[in-house]
Write a protein that holds these residues in place. Sequence first.
Motif, PDB file in Angstrom:
ATOM      1  N   LYS A 310      -8.663  -6.476   6.513  1.00  9.52           N
ATOM      2  CA  LYS A 310      -9.652  -7.493   6.405  1.00  9.52           C
ATOM      3  C   LYS A 310      -9.498  -8.266   4.994  1.00  9.52           C
ATOM      4  O   LYS A 310     -10.577  -8.839   4.435  1.00  9.52           O
ATOM      5  CB  LYS A 310     -10.791  -7.121   6.684  1.00  9.52           C
ATOM      6  CG  LYS A 310     -11.027  -6.397   7.897  1.00  9.52           C
ATOM      7  CD  LYS A 310     -12.482  -6.229   8.278  1.00  9.52           C
ATOM      8  CE  LYS A 310     -12.927  -5.460   9.634  1.00  9.52           C
ATOM      9  NZ  LYS A 310     -14.017  -4.840  10.008  1.00  9.52           N
ATOM     10  N   ILE A 311      -8.253  -8.720   4.356  1.00  6.85           N
ATOM     11  CA  ILE A 311      -7.910  -9.125   3.288  1.00  6.85           C
ATOM     12  C   ILE A 311      -8.198 -10.383   3.429  1.00  6.85           C
ATOM     13  O   ILE A 311      -8.569 -11.134   2.411  1.00  6.85           O
ATOM     14  CB  ILE A 311      -6.742  -8.887   2.538  1.00  6.85           C
ATOM     15  CG1 ILE A 311      -5.559  -9.115   3.521  1.00  6.85           C
ATOM     16  CG2 ILE A 311      -6.498  -7.140   2.323  1.00  6.85           C
ATOM     17  CD1 ILE A 311      -4.263  -9.222   2.803  1.00  6.85           C
ATOM     18  N   ASP A 312      -8.023 -11.131   4.336  1.00 10.31           N
ATOM     19  CA  ASP A 312      -8.405 -12.286   4.525  1.00 10.31           C
ATOM     20  C   ASP A 312      -9.712 -12.925   4.305  1.00 10.31           C
ATOM     21  O   ASP A 312     -10.046 -14.083   3.874  1.00 10.31           O
ATOM     22  CB  ASP A 312      -7.744 -12.974   5.839  1.00 10.31           C
ATOM     23  CG  ASP A 312      -8.080 -12.022   7.152  1.00 10.31           C
ATOM     24  OD1 ASP A 312      -8.622 -10.840   6.787  1.00 10.31           O
ATOM     25  OD2 ASP A 312      -7.929 -12.440   8.243  1.00 10.31           O
ATOM     26  N   ALA A 313     -10.722 -12.020   4.966  1.00 13.20           N
ATOM     27  CA  ALA A 313     -12.039 -12.047   5.014  1.00 13.20           C
ATOM     28  C   ALA A 313     -12.481 -11.962   3.364  1.00 13.20           C
ATOM     29  O   ALA A 313     -13.572 -12.273   2.815  1.00 13.20           O
ATOM     30  CB  ALA A 313     -12.752 -11.112   5.709  1.00 13.20           C
ATOM     31  N   ALA A 314     -11.748 -11.014   2.517  1.00 15.00           N
ATOM     32  CA  ALA A 314     -12.202 -10.537   1.207  1.00 15.00           C
ATOM     33  C   ALA A 314     -11.644 -11.518   0.171  1.00 15.00           C
ATOM     34  O   ALA A 314     -11.978 -11.406  -1.068  1.00 15.00           O
ATOM     35  CB  ALA A 314     -11.810  -9.005   1.054  1.00 15.00           C
ATOM     36  N   GLY A 315     -10.587 -12.353   0.593  1.00 14.32           N
ATOM     37  CA  GLY A 315     -10.204 -13.259  -0.537  1.00 14.32           C
ATOM     38  C   GLY A 315      -8.803 -12.691  -1.231  1.00 14.32           C
ATOM     39  O   GLY A 315      -8.691 -13.201  -2.193  1.00 14.32           O
ATOM     40  N   TYR A 316      -8.313 -11.463  -0.671  1.00  8.17           N
ATOM     41  CA  TYR A 316      -7.171 -10.865  -1.360  1.00  8.17           C
ATOM     42  C   TYR A 316      -6.030 -11.168  -0.780  1.00  8.17           C
ATOM     43  O   TYR A 316      -5.709 -11.742   0.199  1.00  8.17           O
ATOM     44  CB  TYR A 316      -7.338  -9.111  -1.285  1.00  8.17           C
ATOM     45  CG  TYR A 316      -8.410  -8.771  -1.924  1.00  8.17           C
ATOM     46  CD1 TYR A 316      -8.919  -8.983  -3.117  1.00  8.17           C
ATOM     47  CD2 TYR A 316      -9.328  -7.693  -1.152  1.00  8.17           C
ATOM     48  CE1 TYR A 316     -10.099  -8.385  -3.837  1.00  8.17           C
ATOM     49  CE2 TYR A 316     -10.358  -7.289  -1.685  1.00  8.17           C
ATOM     50  CZ  TYR A 316     -10.834  -7.509  -3.281  1.00  8.17           C
ATOM     51  OH  TYR A 316     -11.834  -7.030  -3.590  1.00  8.17           O
ATOM     52  N   GLU A 317      -4.693 -11.020  -1.421  1.00  4.08           N
ATOM     53  CA  GLU A 317      -3.554 -11.194  -0.974  1.00  4.08           C
ATOM     54  C   GLU A 317      -2.788  -9.885  -0.706  1.00  4.08           C
ATOM     55  O   GLU A 317      -3.239  -8.962  -1.246  1.00  4.08           O
ATOM     56  CB  GLU A 317      -2.478 -12.026  -2.225  1.00  4.08           C
ATOM     57  CG  GLU A 317      -3.066 -13.305  -2.502  1.00  4.08           C
ATOM     58  CD  GLU A 317      -2.737 -14.262  -1.434  1.00  4.08           C
ATOM     59  OE1 GLU A 317      -1.740 -14.098  -0.639  1.00  4.08           O
ATOM     60  OE2 GLU A 317      -3.662 -15.017  -1.256  1.00  4.08           O
ATOM     61  N   PRO A 318      -2.192 -10.189   0.430  1.00  2.00           N
ATOM     62  CA  PRO A 318      -1.082  -8.705   0.790  1.00  2.00           C
ATOM     63  C   PRO A 318      -0.369  -8.370  -0.256  1.00  2.00           C
ATOM     64  O   PRO A 318       0.555  -9.060  -1.136  1.00  2.00           O
ATOM     65  CB  PRO A 318      -0.268  -9.260   1.846  1.00  2.00           C
ATOM     66  CG  PRO A 318      -0.305 -10.673   1.899  1.00  2.00           C
ATOM     67  CD  PRO A 318      -1.389 -11.093   1.170  1.00  2.00           C
ATOM     68  N   ARG A 319      -0.595  -6.910  -0.638  1.00  2.00           N
ATOM     69  CA  ARG A 319       0.376  -6.491  -1.718  1.00  2.00           C
ATOM     70  C   ARG A 319       0.258  -4.952  -1.752  1.00  2.00           C
ATOM     71  O   ARG A 319      -0.448  -4.166  -1.041  1.00  2.00           O
ATOM     72  CB  ARG A 319      -0.231  -6.800  -3.091  1.00  2.00           C
ATOM     73  CG  ARG A 319      -1.787  -6.488  -3.631  1.00  2.00           C
ATOM     74  CD  ARG A 319      -2.319  -6.608  -4.884  1.00  2.00           C
ATOM     75  NE  ARG A 319      -3.317  -6.241  -5.305  1.00  2.00           N
ATOM     76  CZ  ARG A 319      -4.777  -6.749  -5.238  1.00  2.00           C
ATOM     77  NH1 ARG A 319      -4.752  -7.733  -4.320  1.00  2.00           N
ATOM     78  NH2 ARG A 319      -5.670  -6.203  -5.414  1.00  2.00           N
ATOM     79  N   VAL A 320       1.028  -4.387  -2.339  1.00  2.00           N
ATOM     80  CA  VAL A 320       1.195  -2.815  -2.565  1.00  2.00           C
ATOM     81  C   VAL A 320       0.961  -2.109  -3.864  1.00  2.00           C
ATOM     82  O   VAL A 320       1.458  -2.739  -4.983  1.00  2.00           O
ATOM     83  CB  VAL A 320       2.703  -2.376  -2.224  1.00  2.00           C
ATOM     84  CG1 VAL A 320       2.610  -0.714  -2.419  1.00  2.00           C
ATOM     85  CG2 VAL A 320       2.827  -2.435  -0.542  1.00  2.00           C
ATOM     86  N   GLU A 321       0.023  -1.300  -4.259  1.00  2.00           N
ATOM     87  CA  GLU A 321      -0.419  -0.707  -5.618  1.00  2.00           C
ATOM     88  C   GLU A 321       0.048   0.576  -5.855  1.00  2.00           C
ATOM     89  O   GLU A 321       0.094   1.403  -4.850  1.00  2.00           O
ATOM     90  CB  GLU A 321      -1.787  -1.226  -5.720  1.00  2.00           C
ATOM     91  CG  GLU A 321      -2.261  -2.638  -5.764  1.00  2.00           C
ATOM     92  CD  GLU A 321      -3.930  -2.711  -6.363  1.00  2.00           C
ATOM     93  OE1 GLU A 321      -4.055  -3.786  -6.592  1.00  2.00           O
ATOM     94  OE2 GLU A 321      -4.510  -1.772  -6.183  1.00  2.00           O
ATOM     95  N   ARG A 322       0.686   0.621  -6.807  1.00  2.00           N
ATOM     96  CA  ARG A 322       0.819   2.242  -7.046  1.00  2.00           C
ATOM     97  C   ARG A 322       0.009   2.802  -8.289  1.00  2.00           C
ATOM     98  O   ARG A 322      -0.686   2.142  -9.113  1.00  2.00           O
ATOM     99  CB  ARG A 322       2.396   2.282  -7.733  1.00  2.00           C
ATOM    100  CG  ARG A 322       3.335   1.859  -6.685  1.00  2.00           C
ATOM    101  CD  ARG A 322       5.116   1.870  -7.111  1.00  2.00           C
ATOM    102  NE  ARG A 322       5.716   1.304  -6.216  1.00  2.00           N
ATOM    103  CZ  ARG A 322       6.476   2.093  -5.317  1.00  2.00           C
ATOM    104  NH1 ARG A 322       6.186   3.509  -5.259  1.00  2.00           N
ATOM    105  NH2 ARG A 322       7.387   1.635  -4.106  1.00  2.00           N
ATOM    106  N   ASN A 323      -0.076   4.195  -8.279  1.00  2.00           N
ATOM    107  CA  ASN A 323      -0.860   4.747  -9.163  1.00  2.00           C
ATOM    108  C   ASN A 323       0.094   5.074 -10.448  1.00  2.00           C
ATOM    109  O   ASN A 323       1.188   4.505 -10.518  1.00  2.00           O
ATOM    110  CB  ASN A 323      -1.302   6.284  -8.767  1.00  2.00           C
ATOM    111  CG  ASN A 323      -0.168   7.153  -8.205  1.00  2.00           C
ATOM    112  OD1 ASN A 323       0.850   7.015  -8.729  1.00  2.00           O
ATOM    113  ND2 ASN A 323      -0.647   8.043  -7.362  1.00  2.00           N
ATOM    114  N   GLU A 324      -0.586   5.874 -11.261  1.00  2.00           N
ATOM    115  CA  GLU A 324       0.114   6.056 -12.735  1.00  2.00           C
ATOM    116  C   GLU A 324       1.579   6.872 -12.567  1.00  2.00           C
ATOM    117  O   GLU A 324       2.210   6.951 -13.462  1.00  2.00           O
ATOM    118  CB  GLU A 324      -0.747   6.566 -13.941  1.00  2.00           C
ATOM    119  CG  GLU A 324      -1.287   7.961 -13.578  1.00  2.00           C
ATOM    120  CD  GLU A 324      -2.606   7.965 -12.492  1.00  2.00           C
ATOM    121  OE1 GLU A 324      -2.882   9.319 -12.395  1.00  2.00           O
ATOM    122  OE2 GLU A 324      -2.828   6.964 -11.995  1.00  2.00           O
TER     123      GLU A 324
END
Length: 365
Positions: A310-324
Amino acid sequence: MKVLIISVDLGEPDYQAHAEEFAMLAKGAGADVVATIVARRARPDAAHFIGSGKLEEAILAADAAGAEIVLFDQPLTPAQQRNLERGFNRRVVDRVALILDIFALRAKSHEGKLQVELAQLQHLSTRLTRMWSHLERQRGGIGMRGPGEAQLEMDRRMIGDKVRLLRERLARVQRQRATQRRSRSRGSTLSVSLVGYTNAGKSTLFNALTRAGAYAADQLFATLDTTTRRVWIEGAGQVVVSDTVGFIRDLPPTLIAAFRATLEETVQADLLLHVVDASSPQRDEQIAEVNKVLTDIGADEIPRILVYNKIDAAGYEPRVERNEHGTIARVFVSALGRLGLDGLRGAIVESGQIAGHNAFNIENV
């Protein structure tokens, strides 16, 4: 069914979210909420939970609003429930019974119905004294779907016999699932389970990934039965994706036990996609609740990816995040808007390879 909700504030920081969630549960069960009473206490009263003074206020409110049922957003002991029903002269349904009622309403498969009936009988077995007193002719409705009049007339021995029979049937279901999993394992098929808080959008994401037609709606516990589909993902081949029942805070212990066969798909998965409602102000608390249940069922060691939906409702862009360590930790998507799904598929492939399924190739599928 007209209901009065009694919301009890015990001083917990997330009380408001808890109260709003319970109101959604009530409406999901078909309740017409005609009044709400808020009771603030440091600790529950042993006899009436809310104390005798607040009880008198609530009785007047129920009479004035014409409420037929009183809903408590906390679990009640059999003694508290019995005392409250005598005071209100109405049926009193606590949080556990309401959740059981919703599960009974939504379960569609034979297995799901067996699981709900088992949980209901286990809950009923602690309240036989109350049931004998005035529910000999039980009607359907909130908190009362399921076992029915004949089962309410059972004594503890008969209920125990029924519980054993249901457990045996569910054990057969578990064996069937185990056989299916062994077959998938021999074919080197990656097993992925979608887990998450109820109403996080798991079924919508499941449909987006698999092009299936699983029921999805903006309500708590829209679907209860595990749905499994095979889907081709480039780089991984055939992947088995399972959509499981949504979790909720303080899930009744009887339901965790009764739904073991359904949750077995989660326990045996190679990878968990923990779906989170990115637009929810309580998302951190919801993540914690899901993690707690995963620990309870022995699935806490399975590799998982947080999927912020639901990123469209939260104002985020699609992306992939990695940890350390460079491992994929979070993927941001919109299942409804079909945003970020390619990134999620890539994350599944990469995580599957790390999990030891990098031998996927055409010969294995």
